[in-house]
Enzyme design. Structure first.
Site, PDB file in Angstrom:
ATOM      1  N   HIS A 146       0.800  -1.222   0.000  1.00  0.00           N
ATOM      2  CA  HIS A 146       0.000   0.000   0.000  1.00  0.00           C
ATOM      3  C   HIS A 146       0.832   1.271   0.000  1.00  0.00           C
ATOM      4  O   HIS A 146       0.361   2.328  -0.384  1.00  0.00           O
ATOM      5  CB  HIS A 146      -1.008  -0.005   1.165  1.00  0.00           C
ATOM      6  CG  HIS A 146      -0.384   0.185   2.509  1.00  0.00           C
ATOM      7  ND1 HIS A 146       0.037  -0.854   3.275  1.00  0.00           N
ATOM      8  CD2 HIS A 146      -0.113   1.306   3.203  1.00  0.00           C
ATOM      9  CE1 HIS A 146       0.543  -0.374   4.401  1.00  0.00           C
ATOM     10  NE2 HIS A 146       0.460   0.933   4.382  1.00  0.00           N
ATOM     11  N   LYS A 169       0.465   5.483  -2.178  1.00  0.00           N
ATOM     12  CA  LYS A 169       0.383   6.811  -1.564  1.00  0.00           C
ATOM     13  C   LYS A 169       0.733   7.883  -2.594  1.00  0.00           C
ATOM     14  O   LYS A 169       1.627   7.696  -3.413  1.00  0.00           O
ATOM     15  CB  LYS A 169       1.313   6.876  -0.354  1.00  0.00           C
ATOM     16  CG  LYS A 169       0.803   6.019   0.788  1.00  0.00           C
ATOM     17  CD  LYS A 169       1.596   6.203   2.031  1.00  0.00           C
ATOM     18  CE  LYS A 169       1.012   5.376   3.156  1.00  0.00           C
ATOM     19  NZ  LYS A 169      -0.240   5.922   3.692  1.00  0.00           N
ATOM     20  N   GLU A 183       6.814   4.611  13.391  1.00  0.00           N
ATOM     21  CA  GLU A 183       5.446   4.403  13.880  1.00  0.00           C
ATOM     22  C   GLU A 183       5.400   4.742  15.365  1.00  0.00           C
ATOM     23  O   GLU A 183       6.337   4.396  16.091  1.00  0.00           O
ATOM     24  CB  GLU A 183       5.047   2.936  13.712  1.00  0.00           C
ATOM     25  CG  GLU A 183       5.035   2.447  12.285  1.00  0.00           C
ATOM     26  CD  GLU A 183       4.712   0.965  12.230  1.00  0.00           C
ATOM     27  OE1 GLU A 183       3.589   0.624  11.865  1.00  0.00           O
ATOM     28  OE2 GLU A 183       5.590   0.156  12.577  1.00  0.00           O
ATOM     29  N   HIS A 214       7.972  -2.377   2.006  1.00  0.00           N
ATOM     30  CA  HIS A 214       7.706  -0.945   1.846  1.00  0.00           C
ATOM     31  C   HIS A 214       8.972  -0.145   1.528  1.00  0.00           C
ATOM     32  O   HIS A 214       9.030   0.609   0.571  1.00  0.00           O
ATOM     33  CB  HIS A 214       7.114  -0.348   3.122  1.00  0.00           C
ATOM     34  CG  HIS A 214       5.837  -0.983   3.562  1.00  0.00           C
ATOM     35  ND1 HIS A 214       4.882  -1.399   2.679  1.00  0.00           N
ATOM     36  CD2 HIS A 214       5.354  -1.255   4.798  1.00  0.00           C
ATOM     37  CE1 HIS A 214       3.864  -1.904   3.367  1.00  0.00           C
ATOM     38  NE2 HIS A 214       4.128  -1.827   4.645  1.00  0.00           N
ATOM     39  N   LYS A 251       9.127   0.907  15.773  1.00  0.00           N
ATOM     40  CA  LYS A 251       7.857   1.086  16.476  1.00  0.00           C
ATOM     41  C   LYS A 251       8.103   1.875  17.758  1.00  0.00           C
ATOM     42  O   LYS A 251       9.216   1.892  18.266  1.00  0.00           O
ATOM     43  CB  LYS A 251       7.262  -0.275  16.823  1.00  0.00           C
ATOM     44  CG  LYS A 251       6.772  -1.029  15.605  1.00  0.00           C
ATOM     45  CD  LYS A 251       5.972  -2.249  16.010  1.00  0.00           C
ATOM     46  CE  LYS A 251       5.302  -2.864  14.808  1.00  0.00           C
ATOM     47  NZ  LYS A 251       4.262  -2.007  14.220  1.00  0.00           N
TER      48      LYS A 251
END
Lengths: 375, 541
Positions: free
Chosen positions: B206, B210, B244, B279, B391
């Site tokens: 995904h 973007k 993140e 990614h 993270k």
């Protein structure tokens, strides 16, 4: 401070810390009068301000628009309240709009965080999430604790800061503060490759015109000024001892004097013997019983052609510095002292990021002077 | 294929074709948060063909779903909830009423041949109701271990058309992760191959959907000022960051109780598999690729895969020098205390009343990884690419930063009072999409003082609208048969081939503890050292 939670709505719209960015965006969109053009957020840097006093925080919040007008920044105002009890960091977000020309608007942002008790240690985490990347970070340390004595909080808050701004004006223990600051400056400004940082004292900035006029006063004495002058007295109003000290150290450095020993009369005067090359001279920092918190007079006594003479630099009127010569040999020289508000002093410092070797060297000398009176 | 007559820019714009979107795992998390809201937004924007419907398939993930008397109504209420919570456009009742009529649900096990017959019948009925010519897009929103089963059942049920069939086409979307190493990736690719041709297969990442990632190509190849500078002569280094703020467990902010956990997926996978292999390497390909000679899907994908072929392979020694992994320990997130990774793993198993697997007792799964890598070709020779992902970082932020070389040390860069900060072009991927350029400028005033200024372009502010979600664009592309933004099998395999020496070295090393970083910080100190030794520094985000 107080036992009850502070009224965060003074600083903006109270909001959960995690929703600050959303709230800022919401406010900006609601402030927008014309949504046809691009939205312009004006920001040159991040300004992180740390204070331990709610009263100071309110003053800063009131001055923030003035700072932003001269140096647009995202202001992150941190209030650490050691005595307070509470289980969460409180946040308030405030967006401001200013006209840019006839039709455009510019938007500035301020975030205020209040941390009670041990939650102060968590402020650095919160700041990391609020910093705007790619813009310089300035930390304004607005507490009476000198930075070298502030502990790990200052180190963490300034981890990515390019400039740490502090104000030595109100240090409660000036001798200890000055004694620690020289080495701290050196450590603070030593960074990893690819990084860079400077520490600045607002008190030093306030002395700019004193230094300028003193230099002009010393000019006629030429290279030998350090040999000819045998006494320097810096007189200051209460609470301006560090300012006076900085100026005294700068003058001693300018004259090439080397301190030999010092003495202190608490609340009255500090004095040092200095080697001038062939002779000895005296450097005094003297506290006046009353007056505003600033340097009031600099007196230089010297020998020229076998005669003792003196030179006085003093505040002639509210906005004028003057030189008066003891022999009356020439017309008094004066210099305009621009009246700068606290906000203007800060905003000018934000854009002034150069390393100032004269400040460093003066602080190193001030540190030596401090250690002599501490013994 | 039909071209959109509204497009006048000369860019290829394929029209989505009538079809049924069949979502496997249709009431699951991905569907609820992303897919159904994406389809709703496409509907709101009028981007869907008039002959279109969504059929979700699978065993309901909730008790309510499993007991629902009317499965279609259950799905509609679940979709409505997801749209209200996650859609970029608010739910408009009359639109919803129209849209919800095209949502259907077929409960059934992925392993049950009879369920596929039920699905087939439902699809035929939907075709008839909506005038769809039998075209299908199967979206496999299922764990990787179920992919093989789903495609085999589809094939056995004769629900896959011939690749050459244009009118009643069948396409399949395969979600990441595609394998957990090269071998398992090949297994998944092979199983899909058994039912679908490569031209029918859309491996989704995904990130590639973007706007800003797509804009990277436009930025490079539609502006004359950047491409001449896009090489080792002018670029000092590139930093790609995917940060993140979430950890593997999410908590209710009021009660502090866990509300969702990805431990089951993440433990044993780690950030290298979760982020880098797919990614980040895909984004890196878009940054580093040579200009493709056309916008044809395979030409663009050839250009991208060539970057992967140029990645300098790592020996075990290189891995030790160029890769840092870390794991978060207790720290802070938005002023609240959050536990460390190991605690969350143990807590996950305790709450599930399962014994903690031996390898997870003191887990060495990395929640952070930083890598220095090189693209060994003419364009990028000697230019380091620094990538980092983690993270529980201070904020959610993904970006690509191109840092240009310093100006010569004359004029303003000759012993400056303040070091000149180099020009940086930043492409922001999330949360805000846009780009910025940092340049040096003179501060107003009589003295020459240089200050960094940032010129920013923000998609939402610049175009006055929110960008479509990545899934919206990608679903539309599959419906239109445009595979440009999807990973071809050779890209998946080549990416895994590059990653494998890192995984193998880690596996051999069997360290007991990884470098730690507190939640709410930018990673372990070892990662700082990795970049500092080159005289550079991680960007402050």
């Amino acid at each position: 401070m107080s036992d009850s939670a502070p009224q965060m709505d003074f600083f903006g719209v109270p909001v959960e810390l995690r929703h600050v960015e959303k709230e800022l965006t919401r406010q900006i969109l609601s402030l927008r009068t014309d949504d046809t053009g691009p939205l312009q957020k004006v920001r040159m840097s991040n300004l992180v301000v740390y204070t331990t006093s709610m009263e100071t925080a309110r003053k800063i919040a009131e001055q923030a628009p003035l700072v932003e007008a001269a140096h647009p920044a995202r202001v992150i105002l941190l209030i650490g309240d050691r005595q307070a009890k509470g289980d969460k960091i409180l946040a308030a977000a405030c967006a401001r709009s200013h006209p840019l020309g006839r039709t455009q608007q510019a938007f500035w942002e301020q975030v205020t965080l209040y941390a009670p008790g041990a939650l102060i240690e968590r402020l650095p985490f919160a700041v990391r999430s609020l910093i705007i990347g790619d813009l310089p970070i300035n930390l304004l340390w607005e507490t009476p604790t000198p930075p070298p004595l502030a502990g790990p909080l200052l180190a963490e808050l300034s981890e990515n800061a390019q400039q740490i701004i502090y104000d030595s004006l109100d240090w409660p223990d000036p001798v200890r503060g000055v004694a620690a600051t020289g080495s701290w400056l050196e450590q603070t400004e030593r960074t990893e490759a690819g990084q860079w940082r400077v520490a600045s004292d607002l008190n030093w900035r306030r002395l700019k015109f004193w230094r300028r006029l003193t230099s002009q006063a010393l000019e006629p004495l030429g290279e030998t000024a350090g040999q000819l002058i045998n006494e320097v007295i810096v007189e200051h109003g209460p609470a301006a001892v560090v300012q006076a000290w900085l100026l005294a150290a700068w003058i001693a450095r300018r004259l090439g004097w080397r301190p030999l020993g010092g003495s202190i009369q608490q609340g009255v005067e500090m004095a040092w013997r200095c080697a001038t090359g062939k002779n000895e001279a005296t450097l005094r920092v003297r506290r006046l019983a009353e007056g505003p918190p600033e340097v009031r007079v600099v007196n230089l006594t010297h020998h020229l052609d076998g005669q003792e003479n003196w030179l006085n630099l003093f505040i002639e009127s509210e906005q004028r510095l003057a030189i008066e010569l003891g022999s009356g040999g020439f017309e008094p020289r004066t210099l305009t002292l621009p009246a700068l508000s606290a906000a203007e002093v800060v905003s000018r410092q934000l854009s002034d990021r150069e390393h100032d070797p004269v400040f460093r060297e003066s602080m190193t000398l001030a540190q030596s002077l401090a250690r002599m009176v501490l013994r | 294929m039909p071209l959109d007559p509204a497009q006048t820019s000369g860019l290829k714009a394929l029209l989505p074709q009538p079809c049924v979107l069949v979502i496997f795992g249709g009431d699951g998390d991905l569907s609820w948060r992303k897919l159904l809201p994406a389809v709703y937004n496409l509907n709101m924007d009028g981007a869907l063909p008039s002959h279109f419907a969504v059929v979700c398939f699978g065993i309901a993930s909730t008790e309510e779903g499993r007991n629902a008397a009317d499965p279609d109504e259950y799905l509609r209420s679940r979709a409505r909830d997801g749209i209200q919570k996650f859609s970029r456009q608010t739910l408009v009742e009359n639109h919803w009423a129209d849209f919800s009529r095209s949502l259907f649900y077929v409960p059934g096990s992925f392993n049950d041949a009879a369920a596929y017959q039920k699905l087939k019948s439902k699809l035929a009925a939907v075709d008839a109701q909506f005038g769809i010519p039998g075209s299908r897009v199967y979206y496999l929103a299922v764990p990787p271990q179920l992919v093989d089963m789903c495609v085999a059942r589809l094939r056995d049920a004769h629900m896959v058309s011939d690749p050459a069939e244009q009118n009643a086409f069948t396409r399949v979307i395969v979600e990441k992760p595609i394998g957990r190493d090269l071998e398992t990736a090949r297994e998944i690719i092979h199983s899909v191959d058994q039912a679908f041709a490569e031209s029918q297969t859309y491996r989704i990442d995904h990130y590639l959907g973007k706007e800003t990632v797509q804009n990277l190509m436009v930025l490079r190849f539609a502006n004359s000022i950047f491409e001449p500078l896009w090489n080792q002569k002018y670029i000092d280094h590139v930093q790609i960051t995917v940060a993140e703020e979430e950890g593997v467990t999410q908590y209710d902010h009021k009660s502090g109780e866990p509300i969702a956990s990805r431990v089951g997926y993440y433990e044993g996978a780690g950030s290298l598999r979760d982020m880098v292999q797919n990614h980040i390497l895909q984004v890196l390909c878009t940054v580093a690729m040579e200009p493709p000679y056309s916008l044809d899907a395979d030409v663009v994908r050839d250009a991208k895969v060539n970057v992967l072929h140029c990645l300098r392979p790592m020996t075990p020694d290189d891995v030790r020098k160029n890769v840092v992994r870390g794991q978060y320990i207790e720290g802070d997130e938005f002023g609240e205390r959050v536990p460390g990774y190991r605690h969350e793993v143990r807590d996950f198993f305790r709450r599930a009343s399962k014994p903690v697997p031996p390898e997870s007792v003191n887990s060495t799964t990395e929640s952070y990884v930083a890598i220095r890598l090189f693209v060994d070709n003419w364009r990028w020779s000697g230019v380091p690419f620094y990538i980092r992902t983690g993270k529980r970082m201070p904020k959610r932020c993904s970006e690509v930063a191109i840092q240009f070389r310093e100006v010569p040390q004359v004029l303003f860069n000759y012993q400056p009072d303040v070091p000149l900060e180099p020009c940086v072009l930043t492409i922001k991927v999330q949360p805000e999409e846009g780009l910025s350029m940092r340049i040096a400028s003179k501060l107003p005033g009589p003295k020459v003082r240089i200050y960094p200024v940032k010129m920013e372009f923000n998609y939402a502010a610049g175009f006055g609208m929110t960008s479509p979600e990545a899934y919206e664009r990608l679903i539309l592309d599959v419906m239109a048969g445009d595979a440009t933004l999807f990973m071809r099998r050779d890209a998946v395999e080549t990416a895994w081939q590059w990653v494998m020496p890192i995984l193998e070295t880690w596996s051999r090393e069997r360290v007991l503890n990884l470098p730690e970083y507190q939640c709410g910080t930018w990673g372990p100190v070892e990662a700082d050292r990795l970049i500092h030794q080159d005289g550079r520094t991680w960007r402050t985000l």
